[in-house]
Scaffold this motif. Structure first.
Motif, short mmCIF file in Angstrom:
data_model
loop_
_atom_site.label_atom_id
_atom_site.label_comp_id
_atom_site.label_asym_id
_atom_site.label_seq_id
_atom_site.Cartn_x
_atom_site.Cartn_y
_atom_site.Cartn_z
N ALA A 1 3.37 -2.34 8.26
CA ALA A 1 3.28 -3.76 7.90
C ALA A 1 2.42 -4.51 8.91
O ALA A 1 2.17 -4.04 10.02
CB ALA A 1 4.68 -4.38 7.86
N PHE B 1 2.36 -8.34 10.66
CA PHE B 1 3.02 -9.60 10.94
C PHE B 1 2.05 -10.48 11.70
O PHE B 1 1.06 -10.00 12.25
CB PHE B 1 4.27 -9.38 11.82
CG PHE B 1 5.45 -8.79 11.10
CD1 PHE B 1 5.48 -7.45 10.75
CD2 PHE B 1 6.55 -9.57 10.78
CE1 PHE B 1 6.58 -6.90 10.09
CE2 PHE B 1 7.65 -9.03 10.13
CZ PHE B 1 7.66 -7.69 9.78
N GLU C 1 6.08 -13.82 11.61
CA GLU C 1 6.29 -13.81 10.17
C GLU C 1 5.60 -12.63 9.52
O GLU C 1 4.51 -12.19 9.93
CB GLU C 1 5.79 -15.12 9.53
CG GLU C 1 4.31 -15.36 9.61
CD GLU C 1 3.85 -16.58 8.80
OE1 GLU C 1 4.61 -17.05 7.92
OE2 GLU C 1 2.73 -17.05 9.04
N PHE C 2 6.26 -12.13 8.48
CA PHE C 2 5.74 -11.02 7.70
C PHE C 2 4.50 -11.48 6.92
O PHE C 2 4.47 -12.56 6.35
CB PHE C 2 6.82 -10.54 6.74
CG PHE C 2 6.41 -9.45 5.81
CD1 PHE C 2 5.99 -9.75 4.51
CD2 PHE C 2 6.45 -8.13 6.19
CE1 PHE C 2 5.63 -8.75 3.64
CE2 PHE C 2 6.09 -7.12 5.32
CZ PHE C 2 5.67 -7.43 4.04
N GLY D 1 3.01 -5.55 3.58
CA GLY D 1 3.57 -4.23 3.86
C GLY D 1 2.96 -3.19 2.92
O GLY D 1 2.46 -3.52 1.85
N THR E 1 3.04 -4.94 -0.70
CA THR E 1 3.76 -6.17 -0.94
C THR E 1 3.21 -7.24 0.00
O THR E 1 2.79 -6.93 1.12
CB THR E 1 5.27 -5.99 -0.74
OG1 THR E 1 5.95 -7.19 -1.12
CG2 THR E 1 5.62 -5.67 0.71
N TYR E 2 3.20 -8.49 -0.49
CA TYR E 2 2.65 -9.58 0.28
C TYR E 2 3.58 -10.79 0.20
O TYR E 2 4.33 -10.95 -0.77
CB TYR E 2 1.28 -10.01 -0.28
CG TYR E 2 0.25 -8.94 -0.28
CD1 TYR E 2 0.11 -8.07 -1.35
CD2 TYR E 2 -0.61 -8.80 0.80
CE1 TYR E 2 -0.85 -7.08 -1.36
CE2 TYR E 2 -1.59 -7.80 0.81
CZ TYR E 2 -1.71 -6.95 -0.27
OH TYR E 2 -2.66 -5.97 -0.26
N VAL E 3 3.48 -11.65 1.19
CA VAL E 3 4.08 -12.97 1.06
C VAL E 3 3.33 -13.67 -0.07
O VAL E 3 2.09 -13.67 -0.07
CB VAL E 3 3.96 -13.75 2.37
CG1 VAL E 3 4.43 -15.19 2.17
CG2 VAL E 3 4.74 -13.06 3.47
N PHE F 1 9.57 -1.51 2.71
CA PHE F 1 9.14 -2.89 2.52
C PHE F 1 10.05 -3.90 3.23
O PHE F 1 10.32 -4.97 2.70
CB PHE F 1 9.06 -3.22 1.03
CG PHE F 1 7.82 -2.68 0.38
CD1 PHE F 1 7.71 -2.68 -1.01
CD2 PHE F 1 6.77 -2.16 1.11
CE1 PHE F 1 6.57 -2.16 -1.63
CE2 PHE F 1 5.63 -1.65 0.51
CZ PHE F 1 5.54 -1.66 -0.88
N ARG G 1 10.97 -6.89 5.45
CA ARG G 1 10.20 -8.08 5.80
C ARG G 1 10.68 -8.73 7.08
O ARG G 1 10.06 -9.69 7.56
CB ARG G 1 10.25 -9.09 4.65
CG ARG G 1 9.57 -8.60 3.39
CD ARG G 1 9.28 -9.70 2.42
NE ARG G 1 8.48 -9.21 1.31
CZ ARG G 1 7.76 -10.00 0.52
NH1 ARG G 1 7.74 -11.29 0.71
NH2 ARG G 1 7.06 -9.47 -0.47
#
Length: 123
Positions: free
Chosen positions: A35, A37, A46-47, A50, A59-61, A103, A105
């Motif tokens: 990932a 950050f 913050e994430f 990943g 995966t994303y914010v 994944f 976060r």
């Protein structure tokens, strides 16, 4: 034990692009979820994004989806983060992380961290 080293940060103007890289020392790199950050001054880490062990799932914010692209090359033990259309609010130290939770976060989901690479975006 995994050693992670980030590179590729720098000073860019808003609207520009950067490609961050993370080099891993582990022979079993492909066994780790990875990932990115980021941590801005005075803020919590913050994430950002990943990627699973194979590199096929990411995966994303949600607010970052579309401008950020995470990828990995298990043959080279490397992971990357492409950032386009950079904004001043993207200014932060970007860290790569390796862990065993799918994944995750939260920072606690990751066991190994790099020292980070500074990204500064000027307006």
């Amino acid at each position: 034990q995994v050693q992670l080293t980030e590179s590729g940060g720098g000073l860019v103007q808003a609207g520009g692009s950067l490609r961050l890289s993370c080099a891993a020392s582990a022979r079993a790199f492909s066994s780790y979820y990875m990932a990115w950050f980021r941590q801005a001054p005075g803020k919590e880490r913050e994430f950002v994004a990943g990627i699973d062990r194979s590199g096929l799932a990411t995966t994303y914010v949600p607010s970052m989806s579309g401008r950020f692209t995470i990828s990995r090359d298990n043959n080279k033990n490397t992971m990357s983060l492409q950032i386009n259309s950079l904004k001043p609010e993207d200014t932060a130290v970007y860290h790569c992380a390796a862990g065993s939770i799918f994944f995750g976060r939260a920072p606690q989901s990751y066991n190994y961290w790099g020292q980070g690479t500074q990204v500064t975006v000027s307006s």
